[in-house]
Design a protein around this motif. Structure first.
Motif, short mmCIF file in Angstrom:
data_model
loop_
_atom_site.label_atom_id
_atom_site.label_comp_id
_atom_site.label_asym_id
_atom_site.label_seq_id
_atom_site.Cartn_x
_atom_site.Cartn_y
_atom_site.Cartn_z
N ASP A 159 74.27 26.15 23.53
CA ASP A 159 72.83 26.43 23.63
C ASP A 159 72.06 25.72 22.51
O ASP A 159 70.95 25.23 22.72
N GLU A 160 72.67 25.66 21.36
CA GLU A 160 72.06 24.96 20.22
C GLU A 160 71.83 23.48 20.57
O GLU A 160 70.79 22.91 20.28
N PHE A 161 72.83 22.91 21.23
CA PHE A 161 72.72 21.51 21.62
C PHE A 161 71.69 21.34 22.75
O PHE A 161 70.85 20.45 22.73
N ARG A 162 71.78 22.21 23.74
CA ARG A 162 70.85 22.15 24.87
C ARG A 162 69.40 22.24 24.43
O ARG A 162 68.53 21.57 24.94
N GLU A 163 69.17 23.11 23.47
CA GLU A 163 67.79 23.34 23.02
C GLU A 163 67.35 22.32 21.98
O GLU A 163 66.23 22.40 21.46
N GLY A 164 68.23 21.40 21.63
CA GLY A 164 67.86 20.30 20.73
C GLY A 164 67.89 20.67 19.26
O GLY A 164 67.45 19.89 18.42
N ARG A 165 68.43 21.85 18.95
CA ARG A 165 68.51 22.22 17.53
C ARG A 165 69.60 21.40 16.85
O ARG A 165 69.52 21.11 15.67
N ALA A 166 70.63 21.05 17.58
CA ALA A 166 71.61 20.06 17.09
C ALA A 166 71.51 18.87 18.02
O ALA A 166 71.54 19.03 19.24
N LYS A 167 71.34 17.69 17.44
CA LYS A 167 71.13 16.50 18.28
C LYS A 167 72.44 15.80 18.63
O LYS A 167 72.49 14.96 19.51
N VAL A 168 73.49 16.15 17.89
CA VAL A 168 74.77 15.50 18.13
C VAL A 168 75.80 16.56 18.51
O VAL A 168 75.93 17.57 17.81
N LEU A 169 76.49 16.31 19.60
CA LEU A 169 77.57 17.23 19.99
C LEU A 169 78.89 16.49 19.91
O LEU A 169 79.05 15.43 20.50
N ILE A 170 79.81 17.05 19.14
CA ILE A 170 81.14 16.45 19.05
C ILE A 170 82.07 17.31 19.89
O ILE A 170 82.11 18.54 19.73
N THR A 171 82.80 16.69 20.79
CA THR A 171 83.62 17.49 21.68
C THR A 171 84.82 16.71 22.19
O THR A 171 84.92 15.49 22.01
N THR A 172 85.73 17.43 22.83
CA THR A 172 86.89 16.80 23.47
C THR A 172 86.61 16.74 24.98
O THR A 172 85.49 17.01 25.42
N ASN A 173 87.67 16.48 25.75
CA ASN A 173 87.47 16.42 27.20
C ASN A 173 87.03 17.76 27.78
O ASN A 173 86.67 17.84 28.95
N VAL A 174 87.08 18.80 26.99
CA VAL A 174 86.70 20.11 27.48
C VAL A 174 85.26 20.09 28.02
O VAL A 174 84.94 20.82 28.95
#
Ligand SMILES: Nc1ncnc2c1ncn2[C@@H]1O[C@H](COP(=O)(O)OP(=O)(O)OP(=O)(O)O)[C@@H](O)[C@H]1O
Length: 481
Positions: free
Chosen positions: A359-374
């Motif tokens: 939700d933080e990423f969706r709402e633009g509070r964090a601009k970078v999302l680091i993730t795996t294939n999940v």
């Protein structure tokens, strides 16, 4: 073939106002630290300025070669007034190709199974959601409490996203409610008495076994990211078990952007006698996603290049895909130290903490999302204009030579360039072997992945900025010298 859709031919209720076209839980976890494949969610509202979106989107939807092209309107598809009202409130003006092609087949009676394929970000969610909403019986209290449609997705985030779309699209339907069947902390209060249930296979299976989810009135079963769901051992077994509990008459609907030949055979068994909508190999990629690779000296150099890159560019939102949870944690730590606000979501994170991160990423509070294939599949965040493959997606095959995973590559880069937008996908290459894997992906997808020299960072910056500046794909991209 004439449609026997009960809504066909109904005129629109006056209260529907069509917008003016002019103005307008993851169960997947591959290994100890390598997450399997899954996806995210997303609100359905376009987040760009309306005038820009509408004008250019209508151009794209008038182009017969574009996956968003359609000749019909949503009214032509025989949807009920309350559903149309939901669509218009979401500013969906015209169906995309997959929506236009799939809906008459899905809505036809008697219900027929479907295996549908369409490029990432072209509106598959709405295609299966509109079928579900059209088939619900909400006429009595009993039916409003009876699960009639079940949607399975490979990750908690994607299940939540789809649930939100169903609620939003059906918000003018009296008696509609959607239950989430994803892992929860603590005990569930009681039965899931909602006409639509959306969840991940493990939790759904568990709820059926505990008789918290009663499935005897179920009419529609949807598997989103169906190839992934049927392909992964754990998920596939659970999907089969869930289906075994459902009425034999259930309409089985499988959707994905990718179905390789082997999975297609298997899917045909899972959804017998299905109507099929397929893409040719050369149609898999969407035009709006411009693909590049950057040479890095070695594995360690990748991080330096990443930092340099983010130092240069301020993009709306971006996703960095890595192979393992450890790499994700390492990059998160280092980027945070450099002053970036980043979010990291991997299979190691659980429950509601995951919801907060996404939700933080969706709402633009964090601009970078680091993730795996999940989160490689399904995530729909329209502001994402860049995807970075920090690690090239590859099949997990211990003891064997490394092989590329073109399907995962396609889903990862598909987190940008949603519904006709433009985006950039950049893959980091740190060895000859990795370069070869990337070339294998390029060949498989019949697509061009251009090399960018990191010798001249000004050039890199200009190139990226030029592409990202244009919000919609128009085929007039700048090219590298
Ligand atoms: N007819 C339409 N008009 C305008 N926007 C639409 C329409 N259909 C879908 N969209 C928007 O397009 C975006 C992508 O749709 P969706 O998430 O369903 O893609 P998808 O095909 O399922 O992609 P993926 O393969 O990545 O899962 C969403 O933001 C959705 O709201």
């Amino acid at each position: 073939m004439a449609s026997e859709n009960p809504n066909e031919g109904k005129s629109l209720a006056d209260r529907i106002t069509k917008p003016d076209a002019e103005s307008t839980e993851t169960q997947t976890s591959g290994g100890a630290d390598t997450d399997g494949a899954s996806e995210v969610q997303g609100g359905s509202n376009l987040q760009e300025p309306e005038y820009d979106v509408e004008v250019k989107l209508s151009d794209l939807q008038a182009d017969p070669n574009n996956p968003l092209f359609s000749v019909k309107s949503f009214e032509d598809l025989g949807l009920s007034p309350s559903i149309l009202q939901g669509l218009y409130a979401m500013k969906f003006l015209k169906p995309s190709k997959i929506q236009e092609r799939a809906l008459p087949l899905l809505l036809h009676n008697p219900p027929t199974n479907m295996i549908g394929q369409s490029q990432s970000g072209t509106g598959k969610t709405a295609a299966f959601t509109l079928n579900i909403l059209s088939r619900l019986d909400l006429s009595t209290d009993e039916m409003r409490k009876s699960p009639q449609a079940l949607i399975l997705a490979p990750s908690r985030e994607l299940a939540r996203q789809i649930g939100a779309v169903v609620s939003e699209m059906g918000r003018f339907m009296e008696g509609l409610s959607v239950a989430m069947a994803v892992p929860t902390e603590g005990k569930r209060p009681g039965r899931l008495e909602h006409p639509v249930v959306c969840g991940t296979p493990g939790t759904v299976m568990d709820l059926i076994k505990k008789r918290i989810l009663i499935v005897n009135k179920l009419k529609v079963l949807v598997l989103d990211e169906a190839d992934n769901m049927l392909d992964q051992q754990g998920l596939g077994d659970q999907c089969i078990r869930v289906k075994g509990f459902l009425p034999k008459t259930v309409q089985v609907v499988l959707f994905s952007a990718t179905f390789d030949d082997q999975i297609r055979l298997y899917a045909a068994k899972f959804a017998p006698n299905a109507n099929k909508i397929s893409l040719k190999q050369e149609e898999l990629t969407v035009e709006g996603i411009r693909q590049f690779y950057l040479d890095c000296v070695d594995d360690n150099d990748k991080y330096n290049v990443l930092v340099k890159f983010y130092g240069l560019l301020t993009v709306a939102s971006s996703i960095i895909f890595v192979q393992t949870r450890q790499t994700a944690a390492e990059i998160e730590k280092r980027m945070t130290k450099e002053g970036h606000t980043v979010a990291s979501l991997t299979g190691g994170v659980e429950g509601s903490v995951r919801d907060k991160i996404i939700d933080e990423f969706r709402e633009g509070r964090a601009k970078v999302l680091i993730t795996t294939n999940v989160l490689a599949r399904g995530i729909d965040v329209s502001t994402v204009s860049m995807v970075i493959n920090y690690d090239i997606p590859e099949h997990y095959a211990p003891g064997r030579s490394r092989t590329a995973d073109p399907q995962t590559y396609l889903h990862r880069i598909g987190r940008t360039g949603r519904f006709g937008r433009v985006g950039v996908a950049i893959s980091f290459v740190s060895s000859r072997e990795e370069w070869q894997m990337l070339m294998d992906i390029s060949k498989y997808l019949h697509t061009n992945i251009e090399g960018v020299h990191t010798r001249d960072w000004d050039e890199v910056e200009n190139l990226m900025k030029k592409i990202i500046k244009n919000p919609r794909a128009r085929g007039d991209f700048p090219t590298t010298a």
